[in-house]
Motif scaffolding. Sequence first.
Motif, PDB file in Angstrom:
ATOM      1  N   ARG A  38       0.828  -1.200   0.000  1.00 49.31           N
ATOM      2  CA  ARG A  38       0.000   0.000   0.000  1.00 49.31           C
ATOM      3  C   ARG A  38       0.866   1.255   0.000  1.00 49.31           C
ATOM      4  N   ASP A  39       0.360   2.281  -0.677  1.00 44.76           N
ATOM      5  CA  ASP A  39       0.994   3.592  -0.699  1.00 44.76           C
ATOM      6  C   ASP A  39       0.096   4.546   0.096  1.00 44.76           C
ATOM      7  N   ARG A  40       0.565   4.940   1.284  1.00 44.87           N
ATOM      8  CA  ARG A  40      -0.283   5.742   2.172  1.00 44.87           C
ATOM      9  C   ARG A  40      -0.578   7.107   1.578  1.00 44.87           C
ATOM     10  N   GLY A  41       0.395   7.691   0.897  1.00 43.03           N
ATOM     11  CA  GLY A  41       0.170   9.004   0.309  1.00 43.03           C
ATOM     12  C   GLY A  41      -0.916   8.987  -0.750  1.00 43.03           C
ATOM     13  N   LEU A  42      -0.870   7.999  -1.643  1.00 43.10           N
ATOM     14  CA  LEU A  42      -1.885   7.907  -2.691  1.00 43.10           C
ATOM     15  C   LEU A  42      -3.232   7.493  -2.122  1.00 43.10           C
ATOM     16  N   VAL A  46      -6.736   9.695  -2.423  1.00 42.45           N
ATOM     17  CA  VAL A  46      -8.011   9.151  -2.906  1.00 42.45           C
ATOM     18  C   VAL A  46      -9.097   9.323  -1.855  1.00 42.45           C
ATOM     19  N   GLU A  47      -8.778   9.014  -0.594  1.00 40.04           N
ATOM     20  CA  GLU A  47      -9.776   9.082   0.473  1.00 40.04           C
ATOM     21  C   GLU A  47     -10.165  10.524   0.787  1.00 40.04           C
ATOM     22  N   ARG A  48      -9.247  11.464   0.560  1.00 43.05           N
ATOM     23  CA  ARG A  48      -9.535  12.862   0.869  1.00 43.05           C
ATOM     24  C   ARG A  48     -10.634  13.416  -0.023  1.00 43.05           C
ATOM     25  N   PHE A 328       1.453   2.316 -12.352  1.00 40.54           N
ATOM     26  CA  PHE A 328       0.070   2.490 -11.906  1.00 40.54           C
ATOM     27  C   PHE A 328      -0.078   1.970 -10.481  1.00 40.54           C
ATOM     28  N   TYR A 329      -1.035   2.542  -9.767  1.00 43.71           N
ATOM     29  CA  TYR A 329      -1.364   2.103  -8.406  1.00 43.71           C
ATOM     30  C   TYR A 329      -2.882   1.980  -8.304  1.00 43.71           C
ATOM     31  N   ILE A 330      -3.337   0.874  -7.735  1.00 43.66           N
ATOM     32  CA  ILE A 330      -4.768   0.616  -7.558  1.00 43.66           C
ATOM     33  C   ILE A 330      -5.081   0.741  -6.076  1.00 43.66           C
ATOM     34  N   SER A 331      -5.888   1.745  -5.730  1.00 43.61           N
ATOM     35  CA  SER A 331      -6.272   2.001  -4.346  1.00 43.61           C
ATOM     36  C   SER A 331      -7.677   1.475  -4.107  1.00 43.61           C
ATOM     37  N   SER A 332      -7.862   0.857  -2.945  1.00 41.32           N
ATOM     38  CA  SER A 332      -9.176   0.311  -2.572  1.00 41.32           C
ATOM     39  C   SER A 332      -9.926   1.224  -1.616  1.00 41.32           C
ATOM     40  N   LYS A 333      -9.489   2.464  -1.464  1.00 45.12           N
ATOM     41  CA  LYS A 333     -10.168   3.401  -0.574  1.00 45.12           C
ATOM     42  C   LYS A 333     -11.414   3.957  -1.259  1.00 45.12           C
ATOM     43  N   ALA A 334     -12.198   4.693  -0.490  1.00 44.57           N
ATOM     44  CA  ALA A 334     -13.419   5.363  -0.973  1.00 44.57           C
ATOM     45  C   ALA A 334     -14.461   4.378  -1.479  1.00 44.57           C
ATOM     46  N   GLY A 335     -14.411   3.121  -1.015  1.00 48.52           N
ATOM     47  CA  GLY A 335     -15.440   2.149  -1.362  1.00 48.52           C
ATOM     48  C   GLY A 335     -15.392   1.624  -2.775  1.00 48.52           C
ATOM     49  N   SER A 349      -0.100  14.832  -3.455  1.00 48.22           N
ATOM     50  CA  SER A 349      -0.729  15.952  -4.154  1.00 48.22           C
ATOM     51  C   SER A 349      -0.391  15.876  -5.630  1.00 48.22           C
ATOM     52  N   VAL A 350      -1.287  16.462  -6.451  1.00 47.04           N
ATOM     53  CA  VAL A 350      -1.083  16.460  -7.899  1.00 47.04           C
ATOM     54  C   VAL A 350       0.074  17.388  -8.238  1.00 47.04           C
ATOM     55  N   VAL A 351       0.986  16.904  -9.071  1.00 46.11           N
ATOM     56  CA  VAL A 351       2.169  17.686  -9.422  1.00 46.11           C
ATOM     57  C   VAL A 351       1.797  18.824 -10.364  1.00 46.11           C
ATOM     58  N   GLU A 352       1.013  18.528 -11.383  1.00 47.70           N
ATOM     59  CA  GLU A 352       0.660  19.526 -12.393  1.00 47.70           C
ATOM     60  C   GLU A 352      -0.426  20.459 -11.848  1.00 47.70           C
TER      61      GLU A 352
END
Length: 648
Positions: A38-42, A46-48, A328-335, A349-352
């Motif tokens: 898991r990547d806590r930052g990503l 997503v959860e934010r 790529f990273y697949i996050s399972s947060k936000a349901g 945070s988004v770079v661009e």
Amino acid sequence: MFLFFRSYSGPLSRTQQQLHISQIHLRTYVDGTINWVRDRGLDHAVEREKNLLPVMNIKDFIKSEPSKSVPVSIITQKREILRIPMRPIDLIRKYPSIFEEFLPGGIGVQPHVKLTSKVLELDAEEQLTYQTSTCRQQAADRLLKLLMLSRVHKVPVSIIDQLKWDLGLPKDFVQSIVPEFPDYFKVVGRQNFASGSGDMRVLELVCWNNELATSVLEKMAAKVKHDTSKRMDITFPMKYSNGFEMDKKFKKWVDEWQKLPYISPYENASHLSPNSDESDKWTVAILHELLHMLVTKKTEKENILCIGEYFGLRSRFKRALLHHPGIFYISSKAGTYTVVLKEGYKRGSVVESNPLMNIRNKYLHLMNTVEEDSKTTTKHISTRQQKQEQKQEQKEGSDDAFGVQNEAELLNSSDDEDEDEDEDENTSSPHTVRADPRDNVRADLRDNVRADRRDHVCADRGDQVRADRGDQVRADRGDQVRADRGDHVRADRGDHVRADRRDHVRADRRDHVRADRRDHVRADRRDHVRADRRDQVRADRRDQVRADRRDHDRADRRDHDRADRRDHVRADRRDHVRADRREHVRADRRDHVRADRRDNVSERHFNLKENATRSRVTLPKRMNAERPRDVTRERTGMSKRHSVRTEV
């Protein structure tokens, strides 16, 4: 989570194909192990934003109404359309800085919701951002790139509707963006609401743009080396999560994969074999370009698979997402499952930078500052109450010196301070609903207390006037002593009565404040307990569903294995029966052939003996002349058959 990738060659049976599909175990070219971490930052990124889209949908729905307010029941009915993940009333009360709940007319039973002034200011700023020429040009460029990625250079409007939030398009992009750029694209077909068949409109490419048909990696390589012809030098940036352990075989495969020639996602490489590494790299290039053109640099996995199915690359998209954890990273947060482009994020945070993302960050800041504001407001109220109590105690000590007139002034000043305090409490608390029946009861109680205080003050003033007149009369009559004694007695009684009244008022205030605090604490506890219970129930349901799925998969596998075994046993039995039949037939044929041979041999021997017997016995010439030839043959045949039967 461990994914084992194995190379396999040769056809698969039906049971093996079903087993592969149920386990999402796809055929690939790497022989190694991938340890997904898991990547806590990503995950935090997503959860934010998990409630941002539902809040924006409710905001737009309320704003579209003529009265600028909507009953909560209407929002509950449109929960699926507005994509609200929880109870609508819970989401509305969770963000009081965005939504304001009220009862229309003060007598209604059904609560209504309207927008606050702060969110209306942000909405006006958002609309101005959408209307700028720069934002509209960027939105048109992103739409054009999406059309050029497609093989047929057209995409249904229904698919674009699913991606318009991530693409940064306004909700009415068909009416606002498409007519403004007729040299880019056009809408083909009409939307038929009567038939109920859905939106059949298609956005079609009008003119190819070579400048925009250049991928991000090609532009980066051109900036570095000023030569885009060397495709071998174009590599994908890899960013592995902390704790990721790479297998040696997997690392070797990734290095060889990076050395393969880069094929632009805007080129048609459908001639490549689907199971080749070159095709896999071209698919990754399409996914990389698609996610990079999104303003959020992420989207739901279902959106990726939906557009992949339209492109005819659904299975390749799945394979690319599984095989390349560095891209790529697949996050399972936000349901749900969200695909994130790792290159587009830094420290969560988004770079661009993008004006639309700046507006959305302001919405998030407004949503997340509610708890801090409520904490500071509570501290401010408690400090104010302490100061007021100190002032009242100081004034109470001087009541005996200033008399009844100062007492009335003190009560009036305390009434004014109470009114200010009540106004501060009503205006500062973000969770208060002014039209709540409990607030009406409290307001009535406060009005009654103030009326009682005013009545007492007026009565005290009247008593004072009467006492002054009586004192004057008694002084004139010579009753000065009795008047002084009566004044002292009345003054002492009045002081005791006023002190008791002040104590009761303070006690009532403290009791009301404590009761309000207890109610808030209990309500928070109940909300937390209910939320924990709901989470536990949902977790139990998910575990039960997963366990049922595993049981069903295992049962299916066992059934398929048993069916295969039965099929093998039956096939073996059929083979044995057929072999036995063939052997019996062959044995019967051999026996018949041998019997025929023996009959022929015995017949030959009989003929030889018969001839020998004839040669020995001589008949008269007359008898031989009179005997017909056929009769002789018949007798000879009868004797032969008789001899054969005898031998048998």
